[in-house]
Design an enzyme around this catalytic site. Sequence first.
Site, short mmCIF file in Angstrom:
data_model
loop_
_atom_site.label_atom_id
_atom_site.label_comp_id
_atom_site.label_asym_id
_atom_site.label_seq_id
_atom_site.Cartn_x
_atom_site.Cartn_y
_atom_site.Cartn_z
N GLU A 116 1.46 6.67 -6.14
CA GLU A 116 2.60 6.69 -7.07
C GLU A 116 2.19 6.25 -8.48
O GLU A 116 3.05 5.92 -9.31
CB GLU A 116 3.74 5.79 -6.56
CG GLU A 116 4.24 6.11 -5.16
CD GLU A 116 4.91 7.48 -5.02
OE1 GLU A 116 4.94 8.23 -6.00
OE2 GLU A 116 5.38 7.77 -3.91
N HIS A 139 7.61 -0.90 -6.99
CA HIS A 139 8.27 0.08 -6.12
C HIS A 139 8.28 -0.45 -4.69
O HIS A 139 7.27 -0.97 -4.22
CB HIS A 139 7.53 1.41 -6.18
CG HIS A 139 7.94 2.38 -5.11
ND1 HIS A 139 9.21 2.86 -4.98
CD2 HIS A 139 7.23 2.94 -4.09
CE1 HIS A 139 9.27 3.68 -3.95
NE2 HIS A 139 8.08 3.73 -3.37
N HIS A 141 10.73 -0.30 -0.60
CA HIS A 141 11.62 0.46 0.29
C HIS A 141 12.67 -0.46 0.91
O HIS A 141 12.67 -0.67 2.13
CB HIS A 141 10.81 1.12 1.42
CG HIS A 141 9.73 2.05 0.97
ND1 HIS A 141 8.72 2.49 1.81
CD2 HIS A 141 9.49 2.65 -0.23
CE1 HIS A 141 7.93 3.31 1.16
NE2 HIS A 141 8.36 3.43 -0.09
N GLU A 169 27.73 -10.56 -9.27
CA GLU A 169 26.45 -10.73 -9.97
C GLU A 169 25.91 -9.41 -10.51
O GLU A 169 25.09 -9.40 -11.44
CB GLU A 169 25.39 -11.32 -9.01
CG GLU A 169 25.69 -12.72 -8.54
CD GLU A 169 25.97 -13.66 -9.68
OE1 GLU A 169 25.08 -13.85 -10.53
OE2 GLU A 169 27.08 -14.21 -9.74
N HIS A 210 14.43 7.12 -0.03
CA HIS A 210 13.06 6.61 -0.12
C HIS A 210 12.99 5.14 -0.53
O HIS A 210 12.46 4.32 0.19
CB HIS A 210 12.26 7.49 -1.10
CG HIS A 210 10.83 7.11 -1.25
ND1 HIS A 210 9.80 8.02 -1.31
CD2 HIS A 210 10.23 5.90 -1.34
CE1 HIS A 210 8.65 7.39 -1.42
NE2 HIS A 210 8.88 6.10 -1.45
P1 13P Z 1 0.80 4.28 -1.53
O1 13P Z 1 0.23 3.76 -0.24
O2 13P Z 1 0.01 5.45 -2.06
O3 13P Z 1 0.99 3.18 -2.56
O4 13P Z 1 2.25 4.89 -1.22
C1 13P Z 1 3.24 4.08 -0.66
C2 13P Z 1 4.59 4.52 -1.05
O5 13P Z 1 5.50 3.71 -1.11
C3 13P Z 1 4.81 5.94 -1.39
O6 13P Z 1 6.00 6.09 -2.11
ZN ZN Z 2 7.49 4.58 -1.54
#
Ligand code: 13P
Ligand code: ZN
Length: 271
Positions: A116, A139, A141, A169, A210
């Site tokens: 990413e 980033h 999840h 908040e 995602h």
């Molecule tokens: P990477 O292992 O390449 O960092 O990817 C993980 C991920 O969250 C993909 O969106």
């Molecule tokens: Zn991801």
Amino acid sequence: MNFLESRFVKEVSEITDNMYHQGWDERNGGNISYMIDEEYVREYFPKDVFVRDIPLGFTADEVLRGKYFLVTGTGKYFKNIIKNPEANLGLVKISDNGQVAHLLWGYKDGGKFTSEFPAHLMSHAVRFKANPNNRIIMHTHPTYTICMGACLPADEVIFTRKLWKSNTEAVVVFPEGVGVLPCMVCGTTEIGEATANKMKDHRLVTWTNHGIYGAGNDIDEAFGLIETVEKTAQIYMLTLGHVVNEIPDEVIIGLAKLWNLKMMPGVIEEK
Ligand code: 13P
Ligand code: ZN
């Protein structure tokens, strides 16, 4: 001084361990990039000596050329970073032509930066232009954020409104709202460009089905934004279909006035 002992490696190791324990970063899920000013890099590397060069696969914006980034490796697990930072993180310098990452430290087992990295570097460029103190793109999840995105149209006004109406908040922490992307193929320059485009107006961008991106001057800011969205999404999901007391628009407007905040337009009607 040994870069392994630096506050930068320590900060990324500690936050990725924390994020893993939140349950957000299964397997290799999630990635972080940390722009480090040259004066700090020089404390550990008196001059640039590159271990190897890694092609970026796209051309980095001019403002990022010559800049240094500590970046999580692709395929690496957040849970393992704290145990072995040198294999799971890398310190790279963006080349003068913007096409190569020169590796100074890390990726010890022959690895490379996150898949990413386009979204990270393009977001860094946009955030850096909006705010020269921005250093972090994060980033991850988070479960409830992904659930909430699946239950709503991929629309940032709707998503932001539901967050602001669920937790007092929310408007205070992210008055500029949350950018929303539809479900897209990840790891591409296209999703990188789309993310960066949203980052012009937002420090937070969700990727439907995602995860989420957060930007900040430091790790606390980026993490704090994401954890506030995730906490709020948890409230939203746990109360879905049962809400009796939704936060009134007047209270959201009152909070914005109290804290002198400029709210994302179109989310709450000013009466
Ligand atoms: P990477 O292992 O390449 O960092 O990817 C993980 C991920 O969250 C993909 O969106
Ligand atoms: Zn991801």
